[in-house]
Design an enzyme around this catalytic site. Structure first.
Site, short mmCIF file in Angstrom:
data_model
loop_
_atom_site.label_atom_id
_atom_site.label_comp_id
_atom_site.label_asym_id
_atom_site.label_seq_id
_atom_site.Cartn_x
_atom_site.Cartn_y
_atom_site.Cartn_z
N ASP A 139 0.81 -1.20 0.00
CA ASP A 139 0.00 0.00 0.00
C ASP A 139 0.86 1.27 0.00
O ASP A 139 2.02 1.25 0.42
CB ASP A 139 -0.92 0.02 1.23
CG ASP A 139 -1.89 -1.14 1.25
OD1 ASP A 139 -2.28 -1.59 0.15
OD2 ASP A 139 -2.25 -1.59 2.35
N LYS A 140 0.26 2.36 -0.42
CA LYS A 140 0.95 3.64 -0.48
C LYS A 140 1.63 3.98 0.84
O LYS A 140 2.80 4.39 0.87
CB LYS A 140 -0.06 4.74 -0.83
CG LYS A 140 0.49 6.16 -0.74
CD LYS A 140 -0.62 7.19 -0.88
CE LYS A 140 -0.11 8.59 -0.58
NZ LYS A 140 -1.21 9.59 -0.58
#
Length: 307
Positions: A139-140
């Site tokens: 994820d970011k």
């Protein structure tokens, strides 16, 4: 441009139009269908409707799917923390806040933009122009180790290892509440949240098996520092599984409490260890990315507070 027409029969009366179309158009997502409806590419009886429109007997639905936009993803001189590189693979330590590959709203500043600059044309093309070389994602706001394929043969080999669950993936996280047991396994299927489609959830409907093993590394009273090892790799797996057992990740804006201490930029989750067999010589390799400073600082604050 493609056109589709449907006439509603008894079995679909009362069904939402976006759900009906997602069942009929199996190659596109429900969110894409909702976007089609919002952009007036769907008509019912020659009238525009909303995504929650309930179907009636003999409704005639006309769907227009526009030609996809041709996107150009540009190389960008973004510094990479490279842990290893050869002619087949590159292993990087992704910082928190960096998106892995371009997507709506993020067409620059991604890991792919940086890889295109660093590797030029030496990235596998299996996942197309938006995700060249990308075998797996984090994820970011999750930091840590990622492997990238520089050719199609390497990509296929690494993808097979992921499918067979032979890749070592160990994460560190800080979670809410005191985990009493020193270690455990969460075996609970994960799929789309039944109400909020942007979230994932433990569910038996349209889900896939998900297994996470965890070990307690340190306790801080209201928080616990853990290692989580993935046996499977579902979207948001650690975040969803830890919430499921009552221990959401500290800083998680999606699965954690609305009010978050420490003014964090996202969940405290770090992909620390990644191990796999090299796609050319079949020798096992393992890479480790140390905890980022912001993560270590929170641990020190929690230690002082708990003491």
């Amino acid at each position: 441009m493609d056109w589709y027409t449907y006439v509603i029969e008894d079995k679909n009366i009362g069904k939402r139009i976006d759900l009906f179309l997602s069942e009929e158009l199996k190659d596109v997502s429900r969110s894409f269908i909702q976007k089609l409806i919002k952009n007036k590419n769907v008509k019912v009886n020659q009238n525009y409707v909303k995504a929650n429109y309930k179907l009636k007997l003999n409704d005639v639905i006309d769907v227009k799917i526009p030609e996809p936009e041709i996107l150009e993803i540009n190389p960008e001189p973004i510094e990479l923390d490279i842990l290893y590189e050869d002619k087949d693979i590159i292993v990087v330590n992704k910082p928190q806040g960096m998106v892995v590959h371009p997507a709506p709203g993020h067409y620059s500043g991604t890991l792919v933009n940086a890889l295109l600059y660093h590797c030029s044309d030496d990235l596998s093309g299996i996942n197309g122009i938006l995700r060249p070389g990308i075998v797996h994602r984090i994820d970011k706001d999750t930091s840590g180790v990622l492997m990238v394929a520089k050719n199609d043969l390497a990509h296929q080999n690494l993808t097979l290892q992921l499918k067979e669950h032979t890749i070592t993936r160990k994460y560190n996280a800080i979670v809410y509440n005191n985990i009493i047991k020193d270690f455990g396994t969460i075996n609970a299927p994960i799929g789309r949240h039944p109400i909020d489609r942007k979230k994932m959830a433990v569910t038996n409907k349209n889900s896939r098996q998900a297994i996470t093993h965890y070990t307690v590394l340190e306790r801080f009273g209201q928080f616990t520092f853990i290692e989580a090892q993935l046996e499977t790799g579902r979207t948001h797996q650690i975040r969803v599984h830890m919430k499921y057992i009552g221990h959401p990740l500290l800083g998680d804006p999606v699965y954690g409490p609305k009010s978050q201490p420490f003014n964090l930029n996202g969940q405290l989750l770090h992909a620390r260890v990644l191990g796999f067999k090299h796609p050319s010589n079949n020798k096992y390799m393992e890479f480790e990315a140390p905890l980022p400073d912001y993560f270590k600082n929170i641990i020190e604050k929690l230690r002082k507070k708990s003491n």
